[in-house]
Design an enzyme around this catalytic site. Structure first.
Site, mmCIF file in Angstrom:
data_model
loop_
_atom_site.group_PDB
_atom_site.id
_atom_site.type_symbol
_atom_site.label_atom_id
_atom_site.label_comp_id
_atom_site.label_asym_id
_atom_site.label_seq_id
_atom_site.Cartn_x
_atom_site.Cartn_y
_atom_site.Cartn_z
ATOM 1 N N HIS A 16 9.046 -8.194 -14.326
ATOM 2 C CA HIS A 16 9.596 -7.993 -13.525
ATOM 3 C C HIS A 16 10.804 -8.705 -13.436
ATOM 4 O O HIS A 16 11.792 -8.788 -12.752
ATOM 5 C CB HIS A 16 8.451 -9.364 -13.099
ATOM 6 N N LYS A 40 -7.063 -11.286 -2.715
ATOM 7 C CA LYS A 40 -7.229 -11.688 -4.689
ATOM 8 C C LYS A 40 -7.442 -12.986 -5.216
ATOM 9 O O LYS A 40 -7.204 -13.588 -4.771
ATOM 10 C CB LYS A 40 -5.605 -10.886 -4.306
ATOM 11 N N ARG A 89 6.427 1.990 -12.530
ATOM 12 C CA ARG A 89 6.471 1.387 -14.550
ATOM 13 C C ARG A 89 5.598 3.023 -15.088
ATOM 14 O O ARG A 89 6.569 3.794 -15.767
ATOM 15 C CB ARG A 89 5.155 0.650 -15.393
ATOM 16 N N SER A 127 0.425 -8.487 -15.632
ATOM 17 C CA SER A 127 0.195 -9.336 -15.401
ATOM 18 C C SER A 127 -1.347 -9.646 -15.928
ATOM 19 O O SER A 127 -1.663 -10.330 -16.673
ATOM 20 C CB SER A 127 0.398 -10.456 -14.396
HETATM 21 P P1 ADP Z 1 1.670 -6.546 -6.760
HETATM 22 O O1 ADP Z 1 0.329 -7.141 -6.691
HETATM 23 O O2 ADP Z 1 2.131 -6.414 -5.275
HETATM 24 O O3 ADP Z 1 1.149 -5.074 -7.379
HETATM 25 P P2 ADP Z 1 3.135 -8.065 -9.163
HETATM 26 O O4 ADP Z 1 3.341 -9.241 -9.258
HETATM 27 O O5 ADP Z 1 1.954 -6.788 -10.061
HETATM 28 O O6 ADP Z 1 2.678 -7.686 -7.720
HETATM 29 O O7 ADP Z 1 4.476 -6.210 -9.059
HETATM 30 C C1 ADP Z 1 5.699 -7.036 -8.254
HETATM 31 C C2 ADP Z 1 5.632 -5.437 -8.438
HETATM 32 O O8 ADP Z 1 6.772 -5.721 -9.905
HETATM 33 C C3 ADP Z 1 5.616 -4.142 -8.076
HETATM 34 O O9 ADP Z 1 6.428 -3.533 -7.908
HETATM 35 C C4 ADP Z 1 5.476 -3.340 -9.316
HETATM 36 O O10 ADP Z 1 4.994 -2.334 -9.190
HETATM 37 C C5 ADP Z 1 5.787 -4.138 -9.663
HETATM 38 N N1 ADP Z 1 6.008 -4.431 -11.676
HETATM 39 C C6 ADP Z 1 5.553 -4.856 -12.280
HETATM 40 N N2 ADP Z 1 4.994 -5.025 -13.462
HETATM 41 C C7 ADP Z 1 6.724 -4.699 -13.959
HETATM 42 C C8 ADP Z 1 7.068 -4.279 -15.645
HETATM 43 N N3 ADP Z 1 6.224 -4.864 -16.487
HETATM 44 N N4 ADP Z 1 7.392 -3.029 -14.997
HETATM 45 C C9 ADP Z 1 8.587 -2.983 -13.588
HETATM 46 N N5 ADP Z 1 8.072 -2.593 -13.126
HETATM 47 C C10 ADP Z 1 6.998 -4.555 -13.117
#
Ligand code: ADP
Length: 159
Positions: A16, A40, A89, A127
């Site tokens: 992130h 969630k 990703r 995560s």
């Molecule tokens: P959500 O529940 O909206 O998917 P996340 O917090 O899991 O929320 O992710 C927010 C954004 O960050 C999403 O667009 C997700 O694809 C992206 N994301 C998550 N992990 C990574 C990573 N390792 N590298 C790049 N982008 C990521």
């Protein structure tokens, strides 16, 4: 130009952060938004997640971390952001992301969704994976910032 980066950030990872750092070079202001989603189940409370976001982004002067409600596209309108950042990703993210982006395009054509490709070293990072590793007391400091690593260790200290 102002952009928002919405997500659940449970917890925020280096993947992130990489997206946030790159966005902060592209836009004048980036608002990282913890979107409230009561359906969630999260490991960390909203306050804990927000604090981890703030600590992780504190070196970035044009980045703000806040909590948002409702649909992210409506939040973007509310703060007058014209861009919504999402990270991609793998091809497996694409299907889900495309559905949301197209729905958002219908609701608010003036807001553009911008996809940034994950750095290869973070492309497998989620995560969920990090929580799984931390629950077995594995070292996750390669994948999250120092403050988040401490919060994770604390969560699982009695397990
Ligand atoms: P959500 O529940 O909206 O998917 P996340 O917090 O899991 O929320 O992710 C927010 C954004 O960050 C999403 O667009 C997700 O694809 C992206 N994301 C998550 N992990 C990574 C990573 N390792 N590298 C790049 N982008 C990521």
């Amino acid at each position: 130009m102002k952009a928002i980066y919405p997500g659940s950030f449970d917890p925020i990872t280096r993947g992130h952060l990489d997206i946030i750092e790159r966005s902060s070079k592209m836009y004048d202001e980036v608002i990282v938004v913890l979107m409230r989603n009561t359906s969630k189940n999260y490991l960390f409370s909203e306050d804990e997640r927000l604090e981890m976001m703030k600590q992780t982004c504190r070196h970035l002067s044009n980045v703000k971390c806040v909590i948002g409600e409702g649909l992210s596209v409506n939040f973007a309108k509310k703060v007058d952001a014209k861009v919504m950042i999402r990270g991609l990703r793998a091809i497996s993210d694409y299907d889900y992301e495309m559905k949301i982006a197209l729905a958002n395009m219908n609701m608010a054509p003036e807001i553009e969704t911008v996809f940034l490709l994950a750095k290869p070293e973070y492309a497998f990072l989620s995560s969920t994976t990090i929580k799984e590793l931390a629950s077995y007391h594995e070292n996750v400091s390669k994948y999250v910032g120092d403050y988040v690593a401490k919060c994770l260790a604390n969560k699982f200290k009695d397990d």
